[in-house]
Write a protein that holds these residues in place. Structure first.
Motif, mmCIF file in Angstrom:
data_model
loop_
_atom_site.group_PDB
_atom_site.id
_atom_site.type_symbol
_atom_site.label_atom_id
_atom_site.label_comp_id
_atom_site.label_asym_id
_atom_site.label_seq_id
_atom_site.Cartn_x
_atom_site.Cartn_y
_atom_site.Cartn_z
ATOM 1 N N ALA A 1 17.431 79.358 87.427
ATOM 2 C CA ALA A 1 16.533 80.488 87.718
ATOM 3 C C ALA A 1 17.338 81.725 88.096
ATOM 4 C CB ALA A 1 15.576 80.103 88.839
ATOM 5 N N ALA A 2 18.413 81.547 88.887
ATOM 6 C CA ALA A 2 19.249 82.678 89.281
ATOM 7 C C ALA A 2 19.975 83.265 88.074
ATOM 8 C CB ALA A 2 20.253 82.241 90.347
ATOM 9 N N LEU B 1 29.523 83.938 87.936
ATOM 10 C CA LEU B 1 29.112 82.607 88.389
ATOM 11 C C LEU B 1 29.194 82.477 89.905
ATOM 12 C CD1 LEU B 1 30.621 80.308 85.646
ATOM 13 C CD2 LEU B 1 28.241 80.802 86.077
ATOM 14 N N ALA B 2 30.174 83.123 90.502
ATOM 15 C CA ALA B 2 30.292 83.067 91.961
ATOM 16 C C ALA B 2 29.079 83.727 92.621
ATOM 17 C CB ALA B 2 31.576 83.751 92.410
ATOM 18 N N GLY C 1 22.473 79.404 96.341
ATOM 19 C CA GLY C 1 22.843 78.468 97.405
ATOM 20 C C GLY C 1 23.337 77.142 96.859
ATOM 21 N N VAL C 2 24.108 77.210 95.768
ATOM 22 C CA VAL C 2 24.630 75.992 95.133
ATOM 23 C C VAL C 2 26.137 76.111 94.990
ATOM 24 C CG1 VAL C 2 22.495 75.555 93.876
ATOM 25 C CG2 VAL C 2 24.272 76.922 92.797
ATOM 26 N N SER C 3 26.770 75.021 94.586
ATOM 27 C CA SER C 3 28.216 75.047 94.390
ATOM 28 C C SER C 3 28.545 75.774 93.083
ATOM 29 C CB SER C 3 28.769 73.621 94.335
ATOM 30 O OG SER C 3 28.332 72.979 93.156
ATOM 31 N N ALA D 1 26.651 75.948 89.226
ATOM 32 C CA ALA D 1 26.381 77.184 88.479
ATOM 33 C C ALA D 1 26.972 77.090 87.077
ATOM 34 C CB ALA D 1 26.954 78.388 89.223
ATOM 35 N N ILE D 2 28.159 76.506 86.957
ATOM 36 C CA ILE D 2 28.791 76.332 85.635
ATOM 37 C C ILE D 2 27.930 75.418 84.763
ATOM 38 C CG2 ILE D 2 30.772 75.297 84.444
ATOM 39 C CD1 ILE D 2 32.505 76.286 86.785
ATOM 40 N N ASN D 3 27.493 74.293 85.319
ATOM 41 C CA ASN D 3 26.664 73.358 84.562
ATOM 42 C C ASN D 3 25.336 73.987 84.159
ATOM 43 O OD1 ASN D 3 28.574 71.352 84.646
ATOM 44 N ND2 ASN D 3 27.743 70.404 86.484
ATOM 45 N N ALA D 4 24.770 74.811 85.033
ATOM 46 C CA ALA D 4 23.512 75.481 84.710
ATOM 47 C C ALA D 4 23.721 76.461 83.555
ATOM 48 C CB ALA D 4 22.977 76.217 85.935
#
Length: 196
Positions: A74-75, A84-85, A92-94, A98-101
């Protein structure tokens, strides 16, 4: 002095009471029934398989385990130009989540693009199909206008005229082309147009 093995066994046999054997009857018939009903292998509990669409729940039932990935997706959709950072911090995720998303979104985009390309290609070929069929019909009318011809000669001429074999067969059926055999030295199959 060290005791011999047979001596040790004799002493232990005299001191210890004899062990009950399986052939001895149990005093309680209920125990016998329970022992008889047991299988040699213990049964394992079967686990219910989770469907892919079903979210995994944590032990306490608080949040699905795929919740962080969904937040990251969603982000990413909301901020497509963010790093990605920044996405990881906003969701609020690692960083790995974020990479996998991002990979999942890219795969989904490729899948949609392939689906759209297939749809367009199908529409294009569907629109071109009657044109090819009509061209093949015109070709057959011209090729067979002067009488019967051998099939091999017609197919060779069709290939030179860029008429595919499938369209040629469809046109043959549409026009009602007659199939015959001629015996000119070598038995050959011929095609001819029906009489008007």
């Amino acid at each position: 002095m060290k005791a011999q093995p047979f001596t040790t066994a004799a002493v232990l046999g005299a001191v210890l009471p004899p062990l009950p054997r399986s052939s001895d009857s149990d005093p309680d018939p209920e125990i016998r029934k329970q022992r008889a009903s047991r299988s040699s292998k213990p049964r394992r509990a079967t686990r219910r398989k989770r469907k892919k669409s079903e979210p995994r729940l944590r032990a306490n039932g608080a949040e699905p385990t795929d919740g962080p990935r969904e937040r990251a997706i969603a982000a990413l959709k909301a901020n497509s130009d963010a790093t990605l950072a920044e996405v990881a911090k906003a969701a609020g995720v690692s960083h790995g989540t974020a990479i996998n998303a991002r990979k999942e979104l890219a795969a989904e985009g490729r899948k949609q693009a392939r689906k759209e390309a297939r749809r367009k290609s199908h529409e294009k070929s569907k629109a071109a199909q009657p044109e090819r069929r009509q061209r093949a019909q015109r070709f057959l009318k011209d090729a067979l206008a002067h009488g019967p011809k051998q099939v091999s000669d017609v197919e060779e001429a069709a290939e030179k005229a860029h008429v595919d074999a499938h369209s040629l067969e469809q046109a043959r059926g549409d026009l009602g082309v007659l199939v015959g055999r001629s015996n000119t030295g070598v038995q050959a199959v011929t095609w001819s147009l029906p009489a008007p």
